[in-house]
Write a protein that holds these residues in place. Structure first.
Motif, PDB file in Angstrom:
ATOM      1  N   GLY A  40      20.975 -12.581 -45.583  1.00 19.36           N
ATOM      2  CA  GLY A  40      21.340 -11.160 -45.700  1.00 19.36           C
ATOM      3  C   GLY A  40      20.432 -10.418 -46.657  1.00 19.36           C
ATOM      4  N   VAL A  41      20.168 -11.043 -47.804  1.00 21.51           N
ATOM      5  CA  VAL A  41      19.257 -10.437 -48.776  1.00 21.51           C
ATOM      6  C   VAL A  41      17.847 -10.382 -48.185  1.00 21.51           C
ATOM      7  CG1 VAL A  41      18.154 -10.755 -51.039  1.00 21.51           C
ATOM      8  CG2 VAL A  41      20.624 -11.049 -50.801  1.00 21.51           C
ATOM      9  N   GLY A  42      17.436 -11.447 -47.500  1.00 24.02           N
ATOM     10  CA  GLY A  42      16.104 -11.483 -46.883  1.00 24.02           C
ATOM     11  C   GLY A  42      15.928 -10.436 -45.803  1.00 24.02           C
ATOM     12  N   LEU A  43      16.950 -10.254 -44.990  1.00 27.30           N
ATOM     13  CA  LEU A  43      16.878  -9.247 -43.927  1.00 27.30           C
ATOM     14  C   LEU A  43      16.771  -7.848 -44.525  1.00 27.30           C
ATOM     15  CD1 LEU A  43      16.907  -8.850 -40.885  1.00 27.30           C
ATOM     16  CD2 LEU A  43      19.399  -8.713 -40.985  1.00 27.30           C
ATOM     17  N   ALA A  44      17.605  -7.576 -45.517  1.00 34.44           N
ATOM     18  CA  ALA A  44      17.519  -6.279 -46.195  1.00 34.44           C
ATOM     19  C   ALA A  44      16.151  -6.116 -46.861  1.00 34.44           C
ATOM     20  CB  ALA A  44      18.642  -6.153 -47.230  1.00 34.44           C
ATOM     21  N   SER A  45      15.631  -7.203 -47.404  1.00 37.69           N
ATOM     22  CA  SER A  45      14.321  -7.158 -48.060  1.00 37.69           C
ATOM     23  C   SER A  45      13.208  -6.833 -47.079  1.00 37.69           C
ATOM     24  CB  SER A  45      14.023  -8.493 -48.739  1.00 37.69           C
ATOM     25  OG  SER A  45      14.937  -8.732 -49.771  1.00 37.69           O
ATOM     26  N   SER A  46      13.299  -7.371 -45.879  1.00 35.86           N
ATOM     27  CA  SER A  46      12.234  -7.105 -44.902  1.00 35.86           C
ATOM     28  C   SER A  46      12.142  -5.618 -44.591  1.00 35.86           C
ATOM     29  CB  SER A  46      12.446  -7.921 -43.630  1.00 35.86           C
ATOM     30  OG  SER A  46      13.519  -7.412 -42.864  1.00 35.86           O
ATOM     31  N   PHE A  47      13.295  -4.962 -44.502  1.00 35.61           N
ATOM     32  CA  PHE A  47      13.284  -3.517 -44.256  1.00 35.61           C
ATOM     33  C   PHE A  47      12.817  -2.756 -45.495  1.00 35.61           C
ATOM     34  CE2 PHE A  47      16.203  -5.022 -40.957  1.00 35.61           C
ATOM     35  CZ  PHE A  47      15.548  -4.490 -39.848  1.00 35.61           C
ATOM     36  N   ALA A  48      13.183  -3.267 -46.670  1.00 36.18           N
ATOM     37  CA  ALA A  48      12.742  -2.633 -47.913  1.00 36.18           C
ATOM     38  C   ALA A  48      11.226  -2.745 -48.075  1.00 36.18           C
ATOM     39  CB  ALA A  48      13.461  -3.259 -49.111  1.00 36.18           C
ATOM     40  N   VAL A  49      10.668  -3.910 -47.719  1.00 41.44           N
ATOM     41  CA  VAL A  49       9.210  -4.085 -47.788  1.00 41.44           C
ATOM     42  C   VAL A  49       8.523  -3.115 -46.839  1.00 41.44           C
ATOM     43  CG1 VAL A  49       7.296  -5.654 -47.248  1.00 41.44           C
ATOM     44  CG2 VAL A  49       9.219  -6.471 -48.595  1.00 41.44           C
ATOM     45  N   ALA A  50       9.024  -3.022 -45.623  1.00 41.62           N
ATOM     46  CA  ALA A  50       8.415  -2.117 -44.636  1.00 41.62           C
ATOM     47  C   ALA A  50       8.476  -0.667 -45.121  1.00 41.62           C
ATOM     48  CB  ALA A  50       9.117  -2.261 -43.293  1.00 41.62           C
ATOM     49  N   SER A  97      14.966  -9.116 -54.943  1.00 42.26           N
ATOM     50  CA  SER A  97      15.812  -9.902 -54.043  1.00 42.26           C
ATOM     51  C   SER A  97      16.044 -11.315 -54.570  1.00 42.26           C
ATOM     52  CB  SER A  97      15.216  -9.944 -52.634  1.00 42.26           C
ATOM     53  OG  SER A  97      13.980 -10.619 -52.623  1.00 42.26           O
ATOM     54  N   THR A  98      15.079 -11.871 -55.297  1.00 45.94           N
ATOM     55  CA  THR A  98      15.258 -13.206 -55.875  1.00 45.94           C
ATOM     56  C   THR A  98      16.334 -13.195 -56.956  1.00 45.94           C
ATOM     57  OG1 THR A  98      12.993 -13.824 -55.375  1.00 45.94           O
ATOM     58  CG2 THR A  98      14.100 -15.108 -57.072  1.00 45.94           C
ATOM     59  N   VAL A 136       7.048  -4.059 -34.928  1.00 46.44           N
ATOM     60  CA  VAL A 136       7.910  -5.134 -34.433  1.00 46.44           C
ATOM     61  C   VAL A 136       7.232  -6.485 -34.636  1.00 46.44           C
ATOM     62  CG1 VAL A 136       9.015  -6.112 -32.373  1.00 46.44           C
ATOM     63  CG2 VAL A 136       9.116  -3.650 -32.790  1.00 46.44           C
ATOM     64  N   LEU A 137       5.947  -6.574 -34.287  1.00 50.50           N
ATOM     65  CA  LEU A 137       5.231  -7.838 -34.478  1.00 50.50           C
ATOM     66  C   LEU A 137       5.157  -8.197 -35.960  1.00 50.50           C
ATOM     67  CD1 LEU A 137       3.679 -10.228 -33.358  1.00 50.50           C
ATOM     68  CD2 LEU A 137       1.595  -8.812 -33.397  1.00 50.50           C
ATOM     69  N   GLU A 138       4.915  -7.228 -36.816  1.00 51.70           N
ATOM     70  CA  GLU A 138       4.894  -7.486 -38.253  1.00 51.70           C
ATOM     71  C   GLU A 138       6.237  -8.023 -38.734  1.00 51.70           C
ATOM     72  OE1 GLU A 138       3.614  -3.815 -40.053  1.00 51.70           O
ATOM     73  OE2 GLU A 138       1.531  -4.502 -40.117  1.00 51.70           O
ATOM     74  N   GLN A 139       7.325  -7.428 -38.252  1.00 46.05           N
ATOM     75  CA  GLN A 139       8.659  -7.898 -38.648  1.00 46.05           C
ATOM     76  C   GLN A 139       8.920  -9.316 -38.154  1.00 46.05           C
ATOM     77  OE1 GLN A 139      11.275  -6.443 -40.604  1.00 46.05           O
ATOM     78  NE2 GLN A 139       9.430  -5.367 -41.223  1.00 46.05           N
ATOM     79  N   VAL A 140       8.504  -9.609 -36.909  1.00 44.53           N
ATOM     80  CA  VAL A 140       8.711 -10.950 -36.361  1.00 44.53           C
ATOM     81  C   VAL A 140       7.950 -11.980 -37.193  1.00 44.53           C
ATOM     82  CG1 VAL A 140       8.201 -12.452 -34.376  1.00 44.53           C
ATOM     83  CG2 VAL A 140       9.268 -10.216 -34.016  1.00 44.53           C
ATOM     84  N   VAL A 141       6.700 -11.686 -37.512  1.00 40.60           N
ATOM     85  CA  VAL A 141       5.898 -12.614 -38.304  1.00 40.60           C
ATOM     86  C   VAL A 141       6.481 -12.760 -39.705  1.00 40.60           C
ATOM     87  CG1 VAL A 141       3.615 -12.958 -39.370  1.00 40.60           C
ATOM     88  CG2 VAL A 141       3.797 -12.287 -36.971  1.00 40.60           C
ATOM     89  N   TYR A 142       6.827 -11.642 -40.324  1.00 44.37           N
ATOM     90  CA  TYR A 142       7.380 -11.681 -41.683  1.00 44.37           C
ATOM     91  C   TYR A 142       8.704 -12.453 -41.721  1.00 44.37           C
ATOM     92  CZ  TYR A 142       9.249 -10.187 -46.162  1.00 44.37           C
ATOM     93  OH  TYR A 142       9.788 -10.173 -47.420  1.00 44.37           O
ATOM     94  N   LEU A 143       9.585 -12.165 -40.784  1.00 40.77           N
ATOM     95  CA  LEU A 143      10.885 -12.840 -40.775  1.00 40.77           C
ATOM     96  C   LEU A 143      10.751 -14.323 -40.438  1.00 40.77           C
ATOM     97  CD1 LEU A 143      13.164 -10.115 -39.158  1.00 40.77           C
ATOM     98  CD2 LEU A 143      13.097 -10.848 -41.556  1.00 40.77           C
ATOM     99  N   THR A 144       9.820 -14.676 -39.569  1.00 37.19           N
ATOM    100  CA  THR A 144       9.592 -16.088 -39.256  1.00 37.19           C
ATOM    101  C   THR A 144       9.070 -16.828 -40.481  1.00 37.19           C
ATOM    102  OG1 THR A 144       9.151 -15.554 -36.940  1.00 37.19           O
ATOM    103  CG2 THR A 144       8.350 -17.693 -37.739  1.00 37.19           C
ATOM    104  N   ALA A 145       8.096 -16.241 -41.156  1.00 40.84           N
ATOM    105  CA  ALA A 145       7.573 -16.854 -42.381  1.00 40.84           C
ATOM    106  C   ALA A 145       8.664 -16.943 -43.441  1.00 40.84           C
ATOM    107  CB  ALA A 145       6.380 -16.057 -42.900  1.00 40.84           C
ATOM    108  N   SER A 146       9.475 -15.912 -43.539  1.00 40.89           N
ATOM    109  CA  SER A 146      10.577 -15.912 -44.508  1.00 40.89           C
ATOM    110  C   SER A 146      11.600 -16.996 -44.186  1.00 40.89           C
ATOM    111  CB  SER A 146      11.268 -14.551 -44.536  1.00 40.89           C
ATOM    112  OG  SER A 146      10.409 -13.584 -45.065  1.00 40.89           O
ATOM    113  N   ALA A 147      11.889 -17.189 -42.905  1.00 39.60           N
ATOM    114  CA  ALA A 147      12.850 -18.219 -42.506  1.00 39.60           C
ATOM    115  C   ALA A 147      12.329 -19.611 -42.851  1.00 39.60           C
ATOM    116  CB  ALA A 147      13.148 -18.113 -41.014  1.00 39.60           C
TER     117      ALA A 147
END
Length: 177
Positions: free
Chosen positions: A27-37, A56-57, A111-122
């Motif tokens: 949840g924190v990571g997902l919110a962080s991805s939008f905050a980074v963008a 977020s840490t 969208v591609l940036e989010q997919v790559v970022y979220l995959t790396a984050s996961a």
């Protein structure tokens, strides 16, 4: 006031801890991805990622101490520092993924940036789970077990037993801790 024994019983198993980790950290990571963008539209992406990672840490470490790993309260400074070390590795992984994306795709879409970022984050998140469970918050469980062992070792010895006839196990537990 909570006893050491009840805190030990409250420590969740690996599956429950992982589910909580995914819920809190994800949840924190997902919110962080939008905050980074969002922040990257004002400042360089690497700086936006660094700022969001720090905030977020701190938040995730508190959630993990209180909820995920059953530590029984707020995270200590040591746990924050250790968690920050694993977050630094996660930061490096997400930055590397984004750099590789920029090298492979001239103008990646959001969208591609989010997919790559979220995959790396996961992927980094799975590694963080292992580090947090085995290293950062494991001390609480081992300290609790040592405390429970010490309490058990401190039980009264019947008067009929001599000092030489006391079992060696409690002394071994005290020295091992």
């Amino acid at each position: 006031m909570e006893t050491a024994q009840s805190r030990q019983q409250a420590a969740p198993g690996a599956f429950i801890a992982f589910a909580r980790f995914v819920f809190c950290g994800g949840g924190v990571g997902l919110a962080s991805s939008f905050a980074v963008a969002a922040a990257a539209s004002w400042i360089p992406w690497v700086l936006a990622n660094a700022v969001v990672t720090v905030v977020s840490t701190l938040l995730a470490t508190e959630l993990h101490a209180r909820f995920t790993f059953g530590a029984g309260g707020r995270a200590t400074w040591r746990q924050h520092v250790q968690s920050a070390g694993s977050a630094a590795v996660a930061y490096a992984v997400t930055c590397a993924a984004m750099v590789v994306l920029q090298q492979l795709v001239a103008a990646p879409g959001a969208v591609l940036e989010q997919v790559v970022y979220l995959t790396a984050s996961a992927l980094a998140g799975v590694g963080r789970f292992v580090v947090l469970r085995v290293v950062v918050f494991a001390r609480n469980r081992s300290q609790t077990a040592a405390t429970v062992g010490t309490v058990r070792a401190a039980r009264p010895v019947p008067a009929a037993m001599t000092r030489a006839s006391v079992p060696a196990e409690p002394a071994t537990l005290c020295h091992a801790a």
